[in-house]
Design a protein around this motif. Structure first.
Motif, PDB file in Angstrom:
ATOM      1  N   ASN A 530       0.815  -1.213   0.000  1.00  0.00           N
ATOM      2  CA  ASN A 530       0.000   0.000   0.000  1.00  0.00           C
ATOM      3  C   ASN A 530       0.843   1.255   0.000  1.00  0.00           C
ATOM      4  O   ASN A 530       0.619   2.181  -0.770  1.00  0.00           O
ATOM      5  CB  ASN A 530      -0.857   0.028   1.279  1.00  0.00           C
ATOM      6  N   ASP A 531       1.805   1.269   0.928  1.00  0.00           N
ATOM      7  CA  ASP A 531       2.656   2.451   1.078  1.00  0.00           C
ATOM      8  C   ASP A 531       3.410   2.758  -0.211  1.00  0.00           C
ATOM      9  O   ASP A 531       3.481   3.907  -0.645  1.00  0.00           O
ATOM     10  CB  ASP A 531       3.696   2.225   2.195  1.00  0.00           C
ATOM     11  N   ILE A 532       3.965   1.711  -0.812  1.00  0.00           N
ATOM     12  CA  ILE A 532       4.767   1.939  -2.022  1.00  0.00           C
ATOM     13  C   ILE A 532       3.875   2.492  -3.138  1.00  0.00           C
ATOM     14  O   ILE A 532       4.187   3.500  -3.774  1.00  0.00           O
ATOM     15  CB  ILE A 532       5.486   0.642  -2.467  1.00  0.00           C
ATOM     16  N   ILE A 533       2.728   1.844  -3.349  1.00  0.00           N
ATOM     17  CA  ILE A 533       1.874   2.284  -4.470  1.00  0.00           C
ATOM     18  C   ILE A 533       1.319   3.694  -4.229  1.00  0.00           C
ATOM     19  O   ILE A 533       1.238   4.503  -5.142  1.00  0.00           O
ATOM     20  CB  ILE A 533       0.747   1.261  -4.725  1.00  0.00           C
ATOM     21  N   ASN A 534       1.023   3.989  -2.966  1.00  0.00           N
ATOM     22  CA  ASN A 534       0.476   5.322  -2.675  1.00  0.00           C
ATOM     23  C   ASN A 534       1.523   6.415  -2.730  1.00  0.00           C
ATOM     24  O   ASN A 534       1.238   7.556  -3.068  1.00  0.00           O
ATOM     25  CB  ASN A 534      -0.187   5.345  -1.290  1.00  0.00           C
TER      26      ASN A 534
END
Ligand code: XMP
Length: 557
Positions: A530-534
């Protein structure tokens, strides 16, 4: 090329008195492990060191007959049968008459065969777990052994009878001569008495021999008389004294990579010779996010005299348009040597060196140097060496960690008071993120990868498992790979995206020769994804690499 910073060295206190030169090798009691080519020889070395006893692993035919500090000998296993024409053989008599000897597997079979015992192919290959159903409780090799102790067998041949002077002291269901001994002062041949020899056909050095360490302790400490005075603190004390004597008032150059080995070598040297040491830390632009800045700061805090060289522009320019992994490695290697040499030359020729810069120090460690033997007895793994300093610089090599295994290097780092985050750092490839970007390299791709990698690595450091250990410390190595030539469709809000996937990699291993993919918790992976994509612009998909080595490798390139 930008020179970042030259720190003023703070004087460090040296707390030792001088010992004679080469104290470690000449005066420290030592066990010699003669290597007959087994894959577990290094493991025997590690186990002996864990008993706070110094040991050296030497090729089977390089016994140091004139070394007064030898207190006992271990003969390793071998890929050969004792009957093979090409089997490694040596005259054991001068060794058996002077030292207690423990033969493991092939070593045991070789001793038995030398004195008239017989070794034959085992009916079926004796491999795997077995239990010592019977053993001689009174024999010093089996002190504190429990009934039915589990041992690990791995041999194609087996001893079918032992010489009359030898006595069997341990058997499993399938292996009658699982262990034997020949007591001290037994006549081995005309005028030659044994100093006590033991043979075991199982492998005490491997983890599956549950009391293997106890057996090695019995041999090394009780039988050979080790005083167990080899420790990281004693190493630091003696190494500092040796380095002072070896280097005198000369100056030394050392290349820092940010990794554990070169960092510990630098701090050790700094303790020995203070500001006579100059370190060079080159940024090729493909380090982790902020790594150059953070590690430089760490080095400064440790009192090291470091020249940080930001050469990233040169590397990016020379790598432009190159996507072949080996080509990338070659360019980075070549540029690195060029940049390092330029700095080294300036130091060697500087007024302040006054012609006294005579040493190049390296963080070479023991496994880098152990010579393994191939079938012809030729060296197949030679000394590791950093590439080609110009001859006219005339520098001698100084390798203060060359006797240490990796775990010992870490302990030495702790003894020297180095911060834990420097000591427990994962290995990182020399070419850095360049081999984690599939395709050609651009500063923008490096930036994307650095951001994703930073989220992943910080997450691993922050996630504490129920047993109190961070995921970072549980895995051997971790990193992110950018598939920069691939785009996939995604959706963000109401927008269609067409961006790159990244693959997360985390492996468990003991030596990077083999590795298993780490079973990271799903909740952790979900959060990181999640963190990476966001947060990382340019990435819209996260995968996890579930390949082991072999057949895959740790790095993707
Ligand atoms: P592989 O990918 O061969 O990696 O399974 C084994 C270990 O070596 C590191 N590695 C490198 N280190 N230069 C280095 O200094 C390289 O070109 C290189 N390639 C792989 C890798 O990170 C792992 O620890």
């Amino acid at each position: 090329m930008k020179k970042i910073r030259r720190s003023i060295l703070r004087e460090t206190k040296c707390f030792v008195t001088l010992h004679s030169n080469s104290f470690i090798r000449k005066k420290m009691q030592k066990i010699i492990i003669l290597d007959f080519g087994s894959q577990t020889t290094q493991l025997i070395g590690r186990r002996v060191r864990e008993l706070d006893t110094f040991c050296e692993i030497l090729p089977y035919n390089k016994f140091p007959y004139d070394d007064p500090s030898v207190i006992g000998v271990i003969l390793s296993g071998s890929p050969f049968s004792v009957y093979d024409e090409k089997a490694f053989k040596l005259d054991l008599m001068p060794i058996l008459s002077r030292y207690p000897v423990l033969g493991i597997c092939y070593g045991a079979q070789l001793m038995a065969q030398t004195f008239g015992g017989n070794v034959e192919p085992a009916g079926s290959r004796e491999y795997g777990r077995a239990n010592l159903q019977w053993f001689d409780h009174t024999n010093p090799l089996f002190k504190h052994f429990e009934e039915n102790s589990q041992v690990w067998m791995s041999h194609g041949d087996t001893i079918v009878n032992i010489p009359s002077e030898f006595k069997v002291i341990g058997s499993t269901e399938d292996v009658q001569y699982a262990a034997y001994w020949c007591p001290p002062n037994t006549k081995l041949s005309e005028g030659v008495l044994s100093n006590g020899l033991w043979g075991v056909q199982f492998h005490p050095e491997v983890f599956h021999s549950l009391q293997g360490t106890q057996l090695l302790r019995n041999f090394v400490v009780d039988i050979c008389g080790s005083k167990q005075n080899w420790s990281s603190a004693s190493f630091v004390e003696t190494a500092v004294a040796e380095l002072k004597q070896q280097i005198g008032s000369d100056r030394v150059i050392l290349g820092l990579s940010g990794g554990v080995d070169s960092s510990v070598a630098a701090v050790l040297l700094n303790r020995a010779i203070g500001n006579q040491l100059t370190c060079i830390f080159v940024d090729h632009g493909m380090l982790r996010k902020n790594e150059f800045r953070d590690v430089l700061r760490d080095y400064e805090c440790l009192g090291l005299n470091v020249i940080g060289v930001d050469a990233s522009q040169k590397f990016f320019a020379d790598l432009a348009g190159v996507s072949d992994p080996e080509q990338k490695r070659k360019i980075i290697g070549r540029d690195f040597v060029e940049v390092f040499n330029e700095q080294a030359k300036q130091i060697v020729n500087s007024k302040s060196s006054n012609g006294k810069c005579r040493w190049l120090a390296q963080g070479t460690i023991y496994p880098d140097r152990i010579e393994s033997l191939n079938i012809t007895g030729k060296v197949i793994k030679s000394h590791h060496n950093v590439g080609g300093l110009p001859k006219e610089m005339n520098l001698q090599l100084c390798e203060p960690l060359k006797w240490l295994f990796k775990d010992e290097v870490r302990r030495v780092g702790r003894s020297l008071g180095m911060p834990e985050h420097l000591i427990t750092r994962h290995p990182f490839p020399g070419p850095g993120l360049a081999v984690r970007i599939l395709g050609d390299i651009t500063p923008e791709k490096v930036r994307i990868l650095q951001e994703a990698d930073d989220i992943y690595i910080r997450g691993l450091r922050e996630y504490v498992d129920p047993d109190g250990e961070t995921l970072y410390n549980k895995v051997w190595q971790a990193g992110v790979v950018l598939l920069s030539d691939v785009c996939s469709v995604g959706v963000m809000g109401d927008e269609r995206t067409y961006e790159h996937p990244v693959a997360l990699r985390a492996v468990t291993s003991t030596d990077a020769m083999t590795a298993d993919w780490a079973k990271l918790p799903y909740d952790f992976m979900a959060r990181v994804s999640n963190d990476i994509i966001n947060k990382v612009k340019g990435v819209n998909r996260v995968c996890y690499d579930i390949s082991s080595k072999p057949p895959a490798t740790i790095e993707w390139e």
